[in-house]
Design a protein around this motif. Sequence first.
Motif, short mmCIF file in Angstrom:
data_model
loop_
_atom_site.label_atom_id
_atom_site.label_comp_id
_atom_site.label_asym_id
_atom_site.label_seq_id
_atom_site.Cartn_x
_atom_site.Cartn_y
_atom_site.Cartn_z
N UNK A 179 0.82 -1.21 0.00
CA UNK A 179 0.00 0.00 0.00
C UNK A 179 0.85 1.26 0.00
N UNK A 180 1.97 1.23 0.71
CA UNK A 180 2.87 2.39 0.71
C UNK A 180 3.38 2.68 -0.70
N UNK A 181 3.70 1.62 -1.44
CA UNK A 181 4.18 1.81 -2.81
C UNK A 181 3.07 2.34 -3.71
N UNK A 182 1.86 1.85 -3.53
CA UNK A 182 0.73 2.34 -4.32
C UNK A 182 0.47 3.81 -4.02
N UNK A 183 0.59 4.20 -2.75
CA UNK A 183 0.41 5.61 -2.39
C UNK A 183 1.51 6.46 -3.02
N UNK A 211 -12.19 6.99 -7.21
CA UNK A 211 -11.98 6.01 -6.15
C UNK A 211 -12.06 4.58 -6.68
N UNK A 212 -12.86 4.35 -7.71
CA UNK A 212 -13.00 2.99 -8.26
C UNK A 212 -11.68 2.49 -8.83
N UNK A 213 -10.99 3.32 -9.61
CA UNK A 213 -9.71 2.90 -10.19
C UNK A 213 -8.64 2.72 -9.10
N UNK A 214 -8.66 3.58 -8.10
CA UNK A 214 -7.74 3.42 -6.98
C UNK A 214 -7.97 2.08 -6.30
N UNK A 215 -9.23 1.74 -6.10
CA UNK A 215 -9.60 0.47 -5.48
C UNK A 215 -9.20 -0.71 -6.35
N UNK A 216 -9.41 -0.59 -7.65
CA UNK A 216 -9.03 -1.67 -8.56
C UNK A 216 -7.53 -1.94 -8.52
N UNK A 260 -6.23 2.11 2.46
CA UNK A 260 -6.04 2.50 1.06
C UNK A 260 -6.42 3.93 0.76
N UNK A 261 -7.67 4.14 0.35
CA UNK A 261 -8.09 5.47 -0.09
C UNK A 261 -7.99 6.45 1.08
N UNK A 262 -7.67 7.72 0.77
CA UNK A 262 -7.47 8.76 1.77
C UNK A 262 -6.25 8.47 2.64
N UNK A 263 -5.30 7.70 2.10
CA UNK A 263 -4.02 7.42 2.78
C UNK A 263 -4.23 6.75 4.14
N UNK A 264 -5.19 5.85 4.22
CA UNK A 264 -5.43 5.11 5.46
C UNK A 264 -4.56 3.85 5.47
N UNK A 265 -3.76 3.70 6.52
CA UNK A 265 -2.92 2.51 6.66
C UNK A 265 -3.72 1.36 7.27
#
Length: 623
Positions: A179-183, A211-216, A260-265
């Motif tokens: 997730x850190x790398x995706x961010x 948000x959909x593409x980020x989730x995908x 994930x979204x909103x930089x939540x760890x």
Amino acid sequence: MLAISACERKPDRLQYALVFAGENRIELEKVLEHYKSDSLKYRAACFLIKNMPRWYAYDGWQLDTLHTLMSKQLKGTLTEDEKKRWQGFDYRTLKKVYDAHIITSDYLIENIDMAFKEWRERPWNRTLPFKDFCELILPYRVGNERLSEWRKLYRSYYGHLLDSLYQGSDVLEACKVVNDELNRQDCSYCIDWNVPHHDADKLFYARIGYCRENSDLIQYAMRSCGIPVAADFMPYSPDYRYSHEWNVVRDTTGKYIQFGYDAIDPVRKNSQSDGRKKGKIYRYCYALQEERESIYKQAGWNMGGTEGKYWKDVTSEYFGSNEALVNLTDYDKSPIGLSVFSVNGWQVIGEGVRKNRTMAHFNNIEPAIIYMPVKLGSEIQPAGYPFMLTPNGQVEEFVPDTANCEEVVLSRKMALIPRVAAWGYSQIGARIEGDNNIKFSNPKLMAEIKDTIDYTFQVWESNYTDPVRYIRYVPPTGILQVAEIKLYEDTSLEKEIRMKPVTLLPYIEHVTDGDILSFLYLTSESIIEPLVFALERPQSIRSIYYVTRTDDNYVWEGDVYELLYQDGPDGWKSLGTKAATSKHITFNAPKNALLWLRDKTKGKEEQVFIYKHNRQWFNSDFK
């Protein structure tokens, strides 16, 4: 038939899928034959195939063109003409291509083998049940994207990264590495294009969407590394005007943790939230959900229709199990829905079940949200009065007391949600300085932001009125978000001083374009350079008009407003129309009423509220 029966006690769904496949049935049977001596992989193949008739992709040359344009937009080479030409395109006019009709045995076998390898070799999956593996790692797709060989692509990057950085058995630690790398790589936010889910391989190279593409992206990356994840969503926000989607990871405890979204760890704690009110929450699933079939039988309908039967209601995972018993004013047999407000009418987000002629119950809803029971037919109509489930489990109805009215003093037409409220104090410490030297060797302080900006704009009288040739905006460390800066020769804001940006930054023109909804946003862990502007000649500045990033939903002097209250089955009733003469506007309204303030002059964002303790209470204000 013996082979089919080995998959499940009820072979009809698998048999239906094979029949549905038509001429492509032979490819699906090859997969079953391939795994006939491996019972667990055989069951996995059955799981994929029996649910396959629901899955399809949209296809057409138009999608290739749109992907090219999105790549150009990322690179900054897209022309306005290209953008406008495709903004009215609707992908739902394209042909549906069902997986069962075109998928190959090689594709399915490779997908199953790679998924099993990650499941069996990753130490955090030692306790992951087969049923959860099938939903959280095994699926070969996430939505209605065109099929692509994504596992190898994503595994070659994220799997290699994970192997080099983490060798432990904690799934949350593994998830955090990826997730850190995706961010770090980011996904460029864009809602300009009306497209289905992006092809997984194209999304890997052109990370753009909402948000959909980020989730995908998260699902492809995580699942390729054997990290069990899913996508949760709310159909329509009680705070905003949209749906929203985010991700969850299944912990070894069996708990699903938002990230994930909103930089939540992904972290273990009792409460993990992005701060949004949600109402009802569903999880996208690959398989048909039997409990959704059960809801259909009880309620007489199903949220999401056929595709909604592949959603899992997970609201109780976020807010606990509960039930709201609500009075109905409509006594016919129409199906009942749970809805939240939108300016275009009540948006249905869940099912209700009639208990009798006068009552309905709604299971597992977020407390402290204003809902409306509605009956479903050719139109969505109120079936009772607005209500809220309080945190202690009581139902509070908002039945207007028209015999007792009160003066209401209103300052906003939309909730001041936490994210927007943060804009108001994000620039505390910023300074506006002037000098006659472009290098600001002797800067003079003209204004300073010392407190929260609690309105759309702020006006200061300049601390320094000698003529200057340049001004600069010095933001606080780490963040800059400014919508507008204007300079004036007078204190009545009639004689504007023109200025042009000297600092070369994308979108810096938003600071001087006269549009308070456009803004310049920069964030960094280090110092952000000041924004420098040049005046046409040295001039004396008496007033500074400043707008931080804003949603422009405060009451504006001169705008015309209408206040309405909700009268249950009789709908919305007007309490009059008037122009605002200050930052506030007053009306007389029934006590205990649900209210709606409409700006008749401009704007789109409006939300309902109640008036209590001499203030407005929107959904986001209830805790």
